[in-house]
Scaffold this motif. Sequence first.
Motif: not given
Length: 147
Positions: A123-141
């Motif tokens: 439930k941490s905000s750090d994990l949510k931020d990491l997930q959003q960044n990974l999703d964004r990077l995945s889209e960029e790839i």
Amino acid sequence: MATDDSASTTFDSDEVKEMYCEECEKHGDGYTPAVAFCVDCVEYKCVTCQKYHKRQSKTHKIQDSDSMPQDFYFEKCPTHPQQLVKFYCSECSKEACQECKDNEHDKCSDVNHLPTLASGIQKSSDLKDLQQNLDRLSEEIKDTESC
């Protein structure tokens, strides 16, 4: 965590593992399901061991099966192969089993139980931020691959 197209994917770490009584395992009595966790001893206990532990250690805090931490780390200690790694020393940046914790990290002030450290991370905000960044990077790839 997972994007919509991989929502059905499961990982080994997603499995729910049954906790076993560490006292029974130590004394060769096999794998008896744990029903409690002693916070002070940082050990899982079966019905019988919990009963005797309560008599011996009346001031220890006991968590029942609904509130006890769920171990997720099932690696054996390289120094003590009969023991699971259950702790992390922030001072030394090393993992430790109970024996290593007692002998090698007895002077360290920041040794924590791994599942307790990780509790609430979902439930941490750090994990949510990491997930959003990974999703964004995945889209960029994907975009880069299509170019």
